[in-house]
Write an enzyme that holds these catalytic residues in place. Structure first.
Site, PDB file in Angstrom:
ATOM      1  N   LYS A   1       0.820  -1.217   0.000  1.00 53.86           N
ATOM      2  CA  LYS A   1       0.000   0.000   0.000  1.00 53.86           C
ATOM      3  C   LYS A   1       0.855   1.269   0.000  1.00 53.86           C
ATOM      4  O   LYS A   1       0.611   2.179  -0.779  1.00 53.86           O
ATOM      5  CB  LYS A   1      -0.917   0.037   1.227  1.00 53.86           C
ATOM      6  CG  LYS A   1      -2.032  -0.971   1.220  1.00 53.86           C
ATOM      7  CD  LYS A   1      -3.060  -0.683   2.328  1.00 53.86           C
ATOM      8  CE  LYS A   1      -2.476  -0.670   3.733  1.00 53.86           C
ATOM      9  NZ  LYS A   1      -1.891  -1.945   4.179  1.00 53.86           N
TER      10      LYS A   1
ATOM     11  N   ARG B   1     -10.147   1.556   8.573  1.00 56.53           N
ATOM     12  CA  ARG B   1      -9.820   0.148   8.813  1.00 56.53           C
ATOM     13  C   ARG B   1     -10.888  -0.555   9.634  1.00 56.53           C
ATOM     14  O   ARG B   1     -10.783  -1.766   9.849  1.00 56.53           O
ATOM     15  CB  ARG B   1      -8.501   0.048   9.580  1.00 56.53           C
ATOM     16  CG  ARG B   1      -7.281  -0.112   8.693  1.00 56.53           C
ATOM     17  CD  ARG B   1      -6.058   0.095   9.577  1.00 56.53           C
ATOM     18  NE  ARG B   1      -4.939  -0.712   9.206  1.00 56.53           N
ATOM     19  CZ  ARG B   1      -3.767  -0.195   8.800  1.00 56.53           C
ATOM     20  NH1 ARG B   1      -3.600   1.096   8.658  1.00 56.53           N
ATOM     21  NH2 ARG B   1      -2.765  -0.992   8.543  1.00 56.53           N
TER      22      ARG B   1
ATOM     23  N   ARG C   1      11.014  -6.745   5.003  1.00 55.96           N
ATOM     24  CA  ARG C   1      11.006  -5.329   5.382  1.00 55.96           C
ATOM     25  C   ARG C   1      11.522  -5.166   6.808  1.00 55.96           C
ATOM     26  O   ARG C   1      12.220  -4.204   7.115  1.00 55.96           O
ATOM     27  CB  ARG C   1       9.568  -4.786   5.279  1.00 55.96           C
ATOM     28  CG  ARG C   1       9.488  -3.313   5.608  1.00 55.96           C
ATOM     29  CD  ARG C   1       8.114  -2.756   5.320  1.00 55.96           C
ATOM     30  NE  ARG C   1       7.145  -3.076   6.350  1.00 55.96           N
ATOM     31  CZ  ARG C   1       5.847  -2.805   6.268  1.00 55.96           C
ATOM     32  NH1 ARG C   1       5.352  -2.249   5.175  1.00 55.96           N
ATOM     33  NH2 ARG C   1       5.035  -3.110   7.238  1.00 55.96           N
TER      34      ARG C   1
ATOM     35  N   ARG D   1      11.279  -2.220  11.611  1.00 61.31           N
ATOM     36  CA  ARG D   1      10.050  -1.723  12.241  1.00 61.31           C
ATOM     37  C   ARG D   1       9.691  -2.607  13.418  1.00 61.31           C
ATOM     38  O   ARG D   1       9.700  -3.828  13.308  1.00 61.31           O
ATOM     39  CB  ARG D   1       8.901  -1.713  11.229  1.00 61.31           C
ATOM     40  CG  ARG D   1       8.712  -0.374  10.591  1.00 61.31           C
ATOM     41  CD  ARG D   1       7.632  -0.411   9.553  1.00 61.31           C
ATOM     42  NE  ARG D   1       6.334  -0.863  10.045  1.00 61.31           N
ATOM     43  CZ  ARG D   1       5.200  -0.661   9.373  1.00 61.31           C
ATOM     44  NH1 ARG D   1       5.220  -0.022   8.225  1.00 61.31           N
ATOM     45  NH2 ARG D   1       4.068  -1.098   9.849  1.00 61.31           N
TER      46      ARG D   1
ATOM     47  N   ARG E   1      -1.249  -8.921  12.996  1.00 60.66           N
ATOM     48  CA  ARG E   1      -1.766  -7.837  12.150  1.00 60.66           C
ATOM     49  C   ARG E   1      -2.603  -8.388  11.002  1.00 60.66           C
ATOM     50  O   ARG E   1      -3.606  -7.792  10.626  1.00 60.66           O
ATOM     51  CB  ARG E   1      -0.599  -6.994  11.619  1.00 60.66           C
ATOM     52  CG  ARG E   1       0.053  -6.169  12.724  1.00 60.66           C
ATOM     53  CD  ARG E   1       1.362  -5.552  12.270  1.00 60.66           C
ATOM     54  NE  ARG E   1       1.170  -4.574  11.239  1.00 60.66           N
ATOM     55  CZ  ARG E   1       2.040  -4.328  10.262  1.00 60.66           C
ATOM     56  NH1 ARG E   1       3.163  -5.013  10.196  1.00 60.66           N
ATOM     57  NH2 ARG E   1       1.787  -3.412   9.374  1.00 60.66           N
TER      58      ARG E   1
END
Ligand code: AMP
Length: 201
Positions: A26, A101, A140, A146, A157
């Site tokens: 996204k 969301r 990632r 992160r 998630r």
């Protein structure tokens, strides 16, 4: 700027949402669409991360939820978006990445836009298979570090997305707004797919 073949309103403003599971790409696609259409990309995740980094009150409140892979409460998220959508740079449209969301956020966004008589032009749903997104997110994690990209949090998630966000697609589909785009493959190819799908509307 208008979409060729176009989805925008009489003023030329283009209001888009980008929905998809974590890891569907996204953020990457939002940046490209923002450039292609000349509209700001607004990512609630980025705004929360910025606040966490700067140690603001909002950041302190959001961090625990984010690190656990849970959604930040609607009240905090809605206030943030309401404030952001009152800024002058959204006059010609916007692309919301990662908001709404939850069903409550859908209602809130309807209210925010409705006050000004605005409506959405399209909801781009980026699809991606679960194993692929887990692989992408782990990669990632290694690259960006992160704190919400550990495997356990990634799975959480994805569950939260399925439970709370996937149902939004049906809501927007009923309104005739959904454009499904396969998020797998080369980044440029996916951007091309989205632009072509919007132009075809
Ligand atoms: P993202 O970068 O879009 O994956 O967002 C990272 C994290 O920020 C999410 O896992 C949530 O904890 C929080 N977040 C971002 N957008 C929202 C939203 N619309 N509602 C609730 N929490 C959000």
């Amino acid at each position: 700027m208008t979409v060729p073949g176009g989805a925008s309103d009489a003023s030329g403003a283009l209001r888009l949402l980008l929905i998809g599971p974590p890891g569907a790409g996204k953020g990457t696609q939002a940046a490209r669409l923002s450039e292609a259409y000349g509209i700001p990309a607004i990512s609630t995740g980025d705004i929360f991360r910025e606040n966490v980094k700067n140690g603001t009150e909002l950041g302190v409140q959001a961090k625990g939820y984010m690190d656990a892979g849970q959604y930040v409460p609607d009240s905090l998220t809605n206030d943030l978006v309401r404030d952001r959508l009152s800024q002058p740079d959204v006059a010609d449209g916007f692309l919301l990445d990662g908001y709404p969301r939850t069903l409550q956020q859908v209602e809130e966004l309807d209210g925010i836009l409705g006050v000004d008589g605005f409506s959405l032009d399209a909801v781009v749903v980026l699809t991606a298979d679960t194993d692929e997104v887990v692989t992408r997110l782990l990669k990632r994690s290694a690259e960006q570090g992160r704190s919400d990209d550990t495997e356990e949090v990634i799975r959480k998630r994805l569950d939260v997305y399925e439970e709370q966000t996937a149902p939004l697609v049906a809501v927007y589909d009923e309104r005739g707004l959904v454009v499904n785009v396969d998020g797998l493959g080369d980044i440029d190819v996916v951007t091309g797919r989205i632009i072509a799908a919007l132009a075809a509307r």
